[in-house]
Design an enzyme around this catalytic site. Structure first.
Site, PDB file in Angstrom:
ATOM      1  CE  LYS A 134      -1.294  14.885   1.309  1.00  0.00           C
ATOM      2  NZ  LYS A 134      -2.556  15.458   1.756  1.00  0.00           N
ATOM      3  CE  LYS A 164      -0.065   0.170   3.631  1.00  0.00           C
ATOM      4  NZ  LYS A 164      -0.071   1.352   4.347  1.00  0.00           N
ATOM      5  CE  LYS A 187      -4.692   5.397  -4.422  1.00  0.00           C
ATOM      6  NZ  LYS A 187      -4.808   5.026  -2.915  1.00  0.00           N
TER       7      LYS A 187
HETATM    8  P1  ADP Z   1      -2.916   3.040  -0.730  1.00  0.00           P
HETATM    9  O1  ADP Z   1      -1.753   2.568  -0.016  1.00  0.00           O
HETATM   10  O2  ADP Z   1      -3.254   1.972  -1.626  1.00  0.00           O
HETATM   11  O3  ADP Z   1      -2.861   4.350  -1.448  1.00  0.00           O
HETATM   12  P2  ADP Z   1      -4.641   4.505   0.976  1.00  0.00           P
HETATM   13  O4  ADP Z   1      -3.459   5.130   1.681  1.00  0.00           O
HETATM   14  O5  ADP Z   1      -5.502   5.054  -0.002  1.00  0.00           O
HETATM   15  O6  ADP Z   1      -4.253   3.218   0.218  1.00  0.00           O
HETATM   16  O7  ADP Z   1      -5.678   3.667   2.109  1.00  0.00           O
HETATM   17  C1  ADP Z   1      -6.739   3.861   2.604  1.00  0.00           C
HETATM   18  C2  ADP Z   1      -7.097   2.813   3.677  1.00  0.00           C
HETATM   19  O8  ADP Z   1      -6.816   1.506   3.663  1.00  0.00           O
HETATM   20  C3  ADP Z   1      -6.323   3.419   5.084  1.00  0.00           C
HETATM   21  O9  ADP Z   1      -7.278   3.324   6.198  1.00  0.00           O
HETATM   22  C4  ADP Z   1      -5.284   2.322   5.251  1.00  0.00           C
HETATM   23  O10 ADP Z   1      -4.795   2.182   6.445  1.00  0.00           O
HETATM   24  C5  ADP Z   1      -5.983   0.975   4.531  1.00  0.00           C
HETATM   25  N1  ADP Z   1      -5.032   0.357   3.771  1.00  0.00           N
HETATM   26  C6  ADP Z   1      -4.265   0.343   2.859  1.00  0.00           C
HETATM   27  N2  ADP Z   1      -3.386  -0.531   2.320  1.00  0.00           N
HETATM   28  C7  ADP Z   1      -3.506  -1.352   3.423  1.00  0.00           C
HETATM   29  C8  ADP Z   1      -2.756  -2.725   3.491  1.00  0.00           C
HETATM   30  N3  ADP Z   1      -2.243  -3.038   2.783  1.00  0.00           N
HETATM   31  N4  ADP Z   1      -3.216  -3.341   4.700  1.00  0.00           N
HETATM   32  C9  ADP Z   1      -3.944  -2.952   5.532  1.00  0.00           C
HETATM   33  N5  ADP Z   1      -4.598  -1.641   5.349  1.00  0.00           N
HETATM   34  C10 ADP Z   1      -4.581  -0.829   4.456  1.00  0.00           C
END
Ligand code: ADP
Ligand code: TRP
Length: 325
Positions: free
Chosen positions: A114, A193, A196
């Site tokens: 971070k 992947k 957001k």
């Molecule tokens: P982002 O990458 O959009 O910021 P987060 O890190 O907030 O998403 O992810 C929240 C949850 O969703 C986590 O448990 C993560 O493993 C799952 N997750 C996020 N994106 C994916 C993806 N593309 N495929 C599978 N699981 C995902």
């Protein structure tokens, strides 16, 4: 007493949920709710480490709660609450932090990541894993499903629980990590992947127009309608597979390989399965949003239920540490 394993996890409110979040996290929680004694909460105290805008945090917290409820978390079947509604966890955080070596926190890779991203660190951000330890230990969790990035925090929780039990006598269950490998990483509209931070998401609760725009914008190669296509390398197909039945997937795969179907048609088919899948959840979300009183009641009931568990542990901790005099 239920013999089911107690599974606990926190979800940080993070804006619009996308299909990756659904398959990677929420859907699994809905499965855990049926098979385990699920404890699930919206980790708004953790969000405070990086979000200092009251109105925004409030909105994001409520939105996250409504999203999760709409997607099938049933407050009657599990413990579901907002982290800050059970402030006992903050007291335990302090107590545990007094048992936590500085070096352990300094080694936290999430913290280093971070800072490397340019977030200017505050004490809360630094001791973030300590609050997480308290979340887990105060509720005597057996298993904690988390993403790979959180694995080190789980090791800390185990270390601190062991240390506490050794120092003061056994109070805490030693939690088992349940690392949710992203076996199926959901691809985003650009093939990376879905995340957001890449701006390549398909939102679950977007408007029809937003979802359509995202699906129609999925990147494909430039093969013409008549050309045979390879389903294995196609982003549209990869997403279609998540939603469609096995037999529909087989049919679609044949249509790809035969030629004669353009990517536009594949996208339309994908849009349809996505819409069919999420329609009931969207309807539920609309219903909850129109009924804030009901949401409030659900959250209050959840907090009361979990508070009993948390307080029982905290009482033992106060006793053991000499805070009861
Ligand atoms: P982002 O990458 O959009 O910021 P987060 O890190 O907030 O998403 O992810 C929240 C949850 O969703 C986590 O448990 C993560 O493993 C799952 N997750 C996020 N994106 C994916 C993806 N593309 N495929 C599978 N699981 C995902
Ligand atoms: N730190 C976790 C994350 O960002 C969220 C979280 C907070 C959590 N407290 C927890 C997860 C306790 C598991 C257990 O994903």
């Amino acid at each position: 007493m239920s013999m089911k394993k107690r599974v606990l996890t926190g979800i940080q409110p993070s804006g619009k949920l996308h299909i990756g979040n659904y398959f990677g996290a929420i859907k699994r929680m809905v499965e855990y709710q049926a098979s385990s004694d699920l404890f699930l909460f919206v980790a708004n105290l953790h969000s405070l480490t990086t979000l200092q805008d009251g109105e925004r945090l409030k909105k994001m917290t409520l939105d996250a709660a409504i999203d999760i409820l709409a997607l099938g978390i049933d407050p009657e079947q599990c413990h579901f609450w907002i982290q800050s509604d059970v402030p006992e966890v903050a007291e335990l955080t302090w107590i545990l932090s007094c048992l936590t070596p500085m070096g352990m926190m300094e080694r936290a890779t999430t913290y280093k990541d971070k800072i490397a991203k340019g977030i200017s660190p505050n004490l809360g951000l630094f001791s973030y894993p300590s609050l997480m330890n308290a979340d887990i230990l105060i509720n005597q969790a057996d298993r904690v499903p988390v993403g790979k990035d959180q694995k080190q925090h789980l090791e800390m929780a185990r270390d601190i629980a062991t240390k506490f039990n050794h120092q003061y006598g056994k109070v805490f269950v030693i939690p088992e990590p349940d690392i949710m490998e992203e076996i199926a990483i959901v691809p985003g509209t650009d093939g990376q992947k879905m995340s957001k931070s890449y701006g390549n998401t398909i939102p679950i609760f977007g408007t029809e127009k937003e979802i359509k725009k995202a699906v129609m914008g999925i990147v494909t190669d430039s093969k013409g309608v008549e050309e045979p296509k390879d389903p294995k390398t196609c982003n549209v197909f990869a997403l279609y597979k998540l939603f469609a039945s096995q037999s529909d997937v087989k049919v679609m795969s044949e249509r790809y390989q035969k030629g004669g179907m353009g990517y536009g048609d594949a996208k339309k088919a994908l849009l349809e399965v996505i819409q069919n899948h999420f329609e009931p959840f969207q309807a539920k979300r609309v219903e909850l949003e129109a009924n804030p009183k009901k949401v409030e009641e659900i959250l209050q009931m959840g907090a009361e239920k979990v508070r009993k568990v948390s307080l029982e542990t905290l009482e033992k901790v106060r006793e053991a540490t000499g805070l009861h005099y």
